[in-house]
Design a protein around this motif. Structure first.
Motif, short mmCIF file in Angstrom:
data_model
loop_
_atom_site.label_atom_id
_atom_site.label_comp_id
_atom_site.label_asym_id
_atom_site.label_seq_id
_atom_site.Cartn_x
_atom_site.Cartn_y
_atom_site.Cartn_z
N ALA A 173 0.74 -1.22 0.05
CA ALA A 173 -0.05 -0.16 0.05
C ALA A 173 0.68 1.16 -0.07
N ASP A 174 1.94 1.29 0.69
CA ASP A 174 2.80 2.44 0.70
C ASP A 174 3.52 2.91 -0.43
N GLU A 175 3.37 1.80 -1.37
CA GLU A 175 4.21 1.93 -2.83
C GLU A 175 3.40 2.04 -3.74
N ASP A 179 1.63 4.40 -5.31
CA ASP A 179 1.84 5.41 -6.12
C ASP A 179 3.38 5.55 -7.04
N ARG A 180 4.20 4.48 -6.75
CA ARG A 180 5.35 4.32 -7.25
C ARG A 180 5.39 3.94 -8.68
N GLU A 188 -1.34 -0.55 11.50
CA GLU A 188 -2.47 -0.89 10.45
C GLU A 188 -3.59 -1.28 11.26
N ARG A 209 5.59 -7.71 10.06
CA ARG A 209 4.07 -7.83 9.62
C ARG A 209 3.49 -9.04 10.21
N ARG A 251 -6.28 -1.22 -0.20
CA ARG A 251 -4.96 -1.67 -0.75
C ARG A 251 -4.98 -2.15 -2.31
#
Length: 715
Positions: free
Chosen positions: A327-329, A331-332, A349, A384, A425
């Protein structure tokens, strides 16, 4: 620039359409080029949700240097094993015979005559972890083909001849048909007792795979013998699977397998065939034990399939991938997809998703830790958590000072919040092709649930509709009635590839379940037609059993017969069970002879091979038990009819076939197929149950309690 795979329908092939490798699909163009240019073939076989297939694509098939070597010296062919299991089986047999192991991606080098001479599975781009580098492999094979071609082709021809000999049909030495005695079933149980993990459930060490065929045998052994060991091993293993990380506790469904012995950390892909077979095993476990836990997991799994894996026209889709973009990538550009990214959680989370008030309960229930709970050898899961049931409801109620009902309510609320948060996600990719065989398994699961839970679950009508829609879709899109041929795959409006034995066998299984749920003669008629086509096109009249293929495709090196029950059961074993049900609906000596010849292939010591052929042992148990007919005559929606069906549904009767009969036109139609039904009528105008054996019936009854007594000693 896209390669030739861009014009294919397979999601797996399309994943490789942008590779710099000059890929071909399996077909005349590629094979003709290999022969014309006398180049070796590099055959790469995998499937769209295969994690290590993705790894090898990223490392090797997107690598300019490796692509250049492949393009210069080889004809490279991509095959989706789910579309072409015939090709996959031939070359997997070679890889396993020459390396002692198998798996996907499968990488095999062939002569232009399609004979294999070198193979393996995953190759890293350069040598590491004791595996040769793929570029080194290409260079050495290119050198050998250039400098020692005669030796290579001679070796390949010898190996191919050995494979042909190993798969050649053989008649029994004495020409007889010798079905193993009941003792073989006890020997089979003993094999499972030896392999059973009494502490953690399952059979053998990690990695642990769900093989529901095992449970179908163990439960039938219990039903036939009264020995509780098979039942106990089944219940404990299904509970361990259902409470462990193998199950998706947010959205339902089961992952492919567990990498650890505790069923804690899964390989995250979700396959339709697993969902369907697990549901069938869970429903049987619920009947055999009376424990509603197994029904709840079965329905949760069906809910996942209905919601996430069902197409708009009712066809059931194949799988969801293990890998997705974190999820944190999201937009890459060109972000790397990681295994389990969609399913894993940090404690933060979880708190963000469910709120501060519910987070401690969720963390306690599902084993969530600040440092993470998901160990993996590559360290990708550091920090995780895989959700699994760490504490039971009663324990949580005591620890948090709440009632059991309050804990259940709060966990339901938390689950909805987790589900909604996870939906934000990036999702794993969906393999949206419709495979006939896997839809057959799904139809069986939905239909069995509909019949077993009718009147007891509000979802039972939903499950029945799902089974009917899937069957209607397959009939409309994948059944060529003019040729009497099933097609293997539908995707994006195109049906293609003549079906294999498992397509006919699994679909017939689903249709027989649908017939037992509805009494609709059309499903029984189609199941019989499919069995007739299976017998005509695939039956081995020399050695017994059914070949996997028709043998009509000259590009498939071997005509093989699958005996091993892996992730999917062997087609011959499923076909034999279908025939056992059919011959107990209408006598057919030739069909029974086929069953006996198939069972006899295992020999008198088949029990010692139980771990390999559990479905065939389930057949053997059914053969020795004999099947009885339970006929319920009455209007389908009449409460008195439903009360009789409920008695049957709540009794574990693996050696019975249920025939719902609606009086009037439907009964007349059905009696054309099953003449013994003609004289079975309502008694005193009331819905009536008949329990029959060998088409000779006990006294009919209209009373559910009397029916329960008739079935009391039944199996």
């Amino acid at each position: 620039m896209a390669n030739r795979l861009a014009g294919e329908r397979s999601p797996y092939l399309l994943q490789h359409a942008g590779n710099p490798v000059d890929w071909y699909p399996w077909g005349p163009e590629a094979l003709a080029r290999a022969r014309a240019e006398q180049k070796p073939i590099f055959l790469s076989v995998g499937y769209s949700t295969c994690h290590w297939c993705h790894v090898m694509e990223h490392e090797s098939f997107e690598h300019a240097g490796i692509a250049a070597a492949l393009n210069a010296h080889f004809v490279s062919i991509k095959v989706d094993r789910e579309e072409r299991p015939d090709i996959d089986r031939v070359y997997m047999l070679f890889v396993q015979a020459t390396t002692g192991q198998g798996g996907w991606p499968m990488s095999v080098f062939l002569t232009p005559d399609l004979e294999p001479f070198y193979g393996g599975t995953y190759f890293p781009p350069t040598s590491r972890h004791g595996r040769p580098g793929f570029l080194d492999v290409l260079e050495e094979i290119g050198r050998a083909w250039r400098d020692e071609r005669a030796r290579v082709t001679a070796s390949a021809a010898t190996l191919a001849a050995r494979l042909r000999e190993a798969t050649r049909p053989e008649a029994p030495p004495d020409g007889g048909v010798h079905v193993a005695p009941r003792q073989a079933l006890d020997e089979g149980l003993a094999e499972y007792v030896k392999a059973y993990d009494a502490r953690l459930g399952g059979f053998g060490p990690a990695p642990k795979f769900p093989r529901p065929s095992e449970f179908l045998f163990l439960l039938r052994h219990h039903a036939l013998s009264g020995n509780p060991e098979g039942l106990e091993m089944t219940l404990e293993t299904l509970r361990a699977m259902s409470t462990g990380g193998l199950r998706d506790h947010v959205a339902g469904g089961f992952h492919r397998y567990s990498v650890d012995a505790e069923w804690r950390v899964p390989h995250f892909e979700k396959m339709l065939y697993d969902q369907a077979q697990m549901v069938l095993a869970l429903l049987e476990a619920a009947q055999a034990s009376g424990d509603p836990f197994y029904v709840s997991v079965a329905e949760d799994t069906l809910g996942y399939v209905a919601r996430e894996l069902t197409g708009v026209d009712g066809g059931v889709l194949s799988a969801e991938d293990a890998d997705s973009v974190p999820a944190d990538e999201a937009d890459r550009p060109h972000a790397r997809r990681l295994e389990g990214a969609y399913y894993l959680w940090s404690l933060e989370e979880v708190i963000d998703a469910v709120g501060e008030a519910l987070a401690p309960l969720v963390a306690a229930r599902f084993g969530v830790r600040p440092e993470g709970n998901a160990a993996d050898p590559l360290g990708e899961f550091r920090g995780r958590n895989v959700l699994y049931v760490a504490r039971d409801i009663e324990d949580l109620a005591q620890a948090f000072g709440h009632s059991v009902d309050d804990i259940i309510r709060d966990l339901r609320t938390a689950r909805l919040r987790l589900h909604e948060a996870r939906r934000q996600r990036p999702r794993p990719s969906l393999d949206d092709k419709v495979l006939t065989a896997w839809n057959g398994l799904a139809i069986a699961a939905f239909a069995r649930a509909a019949r077993q839970l009718r009147g007891r679950s509000a979802q039972a009508p939903t499950w029945l509709r799902a089974a009917e829609r899937a069957a209607q879709f397959v009939r409309a899109a994948l059944w060529d009635a003019n040729r009497g041929v099933l097609l293997r795959r539908w995707r994006d409006g195109e049906a293609a590839i003549d079906g294999y034995a498992e397509d006919y066998a699994y679909l017939a299984w689903g249709l027989l379940e649908l017939f037992e749920a509805t009494g609709d003669a059309a499903w029984l008629e189609w199941a019989r037609d499919l069995q007739a086509q299976l017998d005509e096109r695939f039956w081995d009249d020399v050695g017994g059993g059914w070949f996997s293929t028709t043998g009509d495709d000259p590009t498939v090196l071997l005509r093989m017969k699958e005996d091993y029950d892996g992730a999917e059961p062997a087609a011959s074993a499923v076909a034999a069970m279908n025939l056992l049900r059919l011959v107990h609906l209408a006598p057919d000596p030739e069909a029974l002879a086929r069953v006996e010849r198939t069972l006899a292939r295992g020999g008198p010591a088949i029990g010692r091979a139980a771990r390999a052929v559990p479905f065939l042992l389930a057949d053997l148990a059914t053969y020795h038990a004999g099947l009885r007919q339970i006929v319920i005559v009455g209007a389908p929606d009449d409460p008195a009819t439903l009360a009789l069906h409920d008695v049957v549904a709540q009794t574990y009767l693996p050696f019975s076939v249920v025939v719902p009969v609606a009086p009037g036109h439907a009964q007349a139609h059905l009696a054309h197929l099953l003449p013994f039904l003609e004289t079975l009528t309502l008694r005193d105008g009331r819905p009536t149950a008949y329990v029959c054996e060998g088409f000779t019936c006990q006294a009919p009854t209209t009373d559910p309690d009397t029916l329960a007594r008739h079935l009391g000693g039944a199996v």
